[in-house]
Write an enzyme that holds these catalytic residues in place. Structure first.
Site, PDB file in Angstrom:
ATOM      1  N   GLU A 166      37.067  29.562  34.183  1.00 22.64           N
ATOM      2  CA  GLU A 166      36.481  30.758  33.581  1.00 22.64           C
ATOM      3  C   GLU A 166      37.181  31.203  32.299  1.00 22.64           C
ATOM      4  OE1 GLU A 166      36.199  33.830  36.560  1.00 22.64           O
ATOM      5  OE2 GLU A 166      34.860  32.654  37.817  1.00 22.64           O
ATOM      6  N   GLU A 356      32.427  27.905  42.330  1.00 23.73           N
ATOM      7  CA  GLU A 356      32.742  29.183  42.997  1.00 23.73           C
ATOM      8  C   GLU A 356      31.450  29.944  43.260  1.00 23.73           C
ATOM      9  OE1 GLU A 356      35.413  32.019  41.160  1.00 23.73           O
ATOM     10  OE2 GLU A 356      36.878  30.448  40.757  1.00 23.73           O
TER      11      GLU A 356
HETATM   12  O1  IFM Z   1      38.984  35.822  42.375  1.00 24.93           O
HETATM   13  C1  IFM Z   1      38.204  35.439  41.289  1.00 24.93           C
HETATM   14  C2  IFM Z   1      38.581  34.044  40.821  1.00 24.93           C
HETATM   15  O2  IFM Z   1      39.931  33.941  40.512  1.00 24.93           O
HETATM   16  C3  IFM Z   1      37.778  33.697  39.587  1.00 24.93           C
HETATM   17  N1  IFM Z   1      36.379  33.884  39.810  1.00 24.93           N
HETATM   18  C4  IFM Z   1      35.929  35.131  40.401  1.00 24.93           C
HETATM   19  C5  IFM Z   1      36.751  35.437  41.649  1.00 24.93           C
HETATM   20  C6  IFM Z   1      36.287  36.778  42.268  1.00 24.93           C
HETATM   21  O3  IFM Z   1      36.481  37.804  41.358  1.00 24.93           O
END
Ligand code: IFM
Length: 451
Positions: A166, A356
């Protein structure tokens, strides 16, 4: 009842990140990271929480591998802590850091679980921040050296890698809004950081491929489909500019050697520090695109965006929207379908991994110790159905990773928000699989779900 079956060999996985779970912040010759410094600064993280011990996965990684096995998962997305490998962000590799990740990897391989690491999930060595951090172009070279160390040390046992997690989030929150480490608020810092990160991505990719040509290397991007908030053409155009800024800023340079064309007055190249030859250096023929997706985004045309792109995101009206998680993020499963299809169409059917997807719900153990987190099961059911539909419609999705294997340190929110399939008692570090984890174990075991 009907069945939704996934392709044979589809990876069911779970994700975590080093600073969020490892703890042991001063062990094994690890250096200080920007998140150590930030969380130790009063007022930066809710309740004064830190990742000093987190889930203690540094010592309990075998328990975590056992959880993955119990959930029948075949892929574990974890991240490598740069300051564990190079305490100062430069120089020789720290043997204790390498040894730790070798042990984690070997424990996974022994259980037939794919090790799927990210090189950088936000824990920059503080020593590099002291020299300017990501806005300093030199950090791209340091990162490339680090990537090379890792592929040389672990490339014999790890085939699949992600470079960044990210980048749009860690640059914007770290350098513009300042509510993540290192806590700076300066538009020029953000512009320069974003270009250094793109350079680092291109250069690290090239260095890794030079060492291991067959390595499968992608990057994990925060993504959210941008929908116009109104029916004016201007809103549609604004939504496309926002898409370019938030979803494509670290993808277009890699795949097409250019920044998204979103600025009415042209790209601020000087402020970004773009030099001759850079747009060749940022390219990286990524082997897959990692999609981190939680919700959708509504956008309207409006001046006042600090970048001058005449677009702002607006909250989804609660009457017309989906239910909300504890972080007030809207549950909107078709967002995942839309994004997977958009990537499929716009990038000529690339290999995709859902790297994710998940939700924050605080559901705690009942008196009998069972965690009945039915809202999380509903969440996952909806989004997994969306992945299935995308595959049916031609998207080449190879894996799905729930965020997260464990409740963990949720950055500036501290431990208040729980994303885990597994409950963690942060005092004792005891892990208990939630109902959602048991449900997900069935999905993985049967490679699909009944609807
Ligand atoms: O916890 C985070 C992760 O580190 C990166 N993506 C979003 C998740 C939830 O906020």
């Amino acid at each position: 009842m009907s069945r939704l079956d996934f392709p044979a060999g589809f990876h069911w996985g779970a994700a975590t990140a080093s600073y969020q779970i490892e703890g042991a912040w001063r062990e094994g010759n690890k250096g200080e990271s920007i998140w150590d410094r930030f969380s130790h600064t009063p007022g930066r993280v809710k309740n004064g929480d830190t990742g000093d011990t987190a889930c203690d996965s540094y010592h309990r990684y075998q328990e975590d591998v056992a959880l993955l096995r119990e959930m029948n998962l075949t892929s574990y997305r974890f991240s490598i802590s740069w300051p564990r490998i190079q305490a100062q962000g430069r120089g020789a590799a720290n043997p204790e850091g390498i040894d730790y990740y070798q042990r984690v990897t070997d424990a996974l391989l022994q259980e037939g679980i794919r090790p799927f690491p990210t090189l950088y999930h936000w824990d920059l060595p503080q020593a590099l921040e002291d020299q300017g951090g990501w806005p300093n172009r030199d950090t791209a070279g340091r990162f490339t050296d680090y990537a090379e160390i890792l592929i040389r040390a672990l490339g014999d046992r790890i085939a699949d890698w992600m470079i960044f997690n990210e980048p749009a989030i860690f640059t914007a929150l770290g350098y513009l809004t300042g509510n993540h480490a290192p806590g700076r608020s300066n538009l020029d810092d953000l512009l320069r950081a974003s270009h250094t990160v793109n350079l680092a991505q291109g250069q690290a990719f090239a260095a890794m491929k030079a060492t291991k040509p067959k390595a499968n290397i992608g990057t994990a991007l925060s993504m959210s489909p941008c929908e116009p908030a109104g029916d004016q053409e201007a809103d549609q155009e604004a939504a496309e500019r926002w898409h370019g800024l938030t979803n494509l800023w670290y993808l277009e340079p890699a795949l097409n050697g250019r920044y998204p064309d979103i600025f009415p007055n042209g790209l601020p190249s000087d402020r970004m520090g773009i030099q001759d030859g850079d747009m060749e250096s940022v390219t990286a023929a990524l082997d897959f695109i990692g999609v981190n997706l939680y919700t959708r985004t509504k956008v309207t045309a409006q001046t006042g965006n600090p970048l001058g792109i005449d677009a702002v995101s607006v909250p989804v009206e609660s009457e017309s929207g989906g239910p909300r998680t504890d972080l007030d993020w809207e549950v909107w499963p078709s967002a995942l379908y839309d994004m997977l299809m958009r990537m499929t169409q716009d990038y000529d059917n690339p290999v995709l991994e859902v790297t994710e997807n998940g939700c924050s719900y605080a559901d705690a153990p009942d008196r009998d110790g069972v965690i009945r987190d039915t809202r999380r099961i509903d969440f996952y059911r909806g989004y997994i159905e969306a992945v299935h539909k995308a595959i049916q419609d031609g998207a080449d999705v190879r894996g799905y990773h729930a965020w997260s294997l464990l409740d963990n340190f949720e950055w500036a929110e501290g431990y208040e928000h729980r994303f885990g399939l597994t409950w963690v008692d942060f005092k004792t570090k005891k892990r208990t699989i939630k109902d959602s984890g048991h449900w997900y174990a069935q999905v993985a075991d049967t490679n699909g779900l009944s609807t």
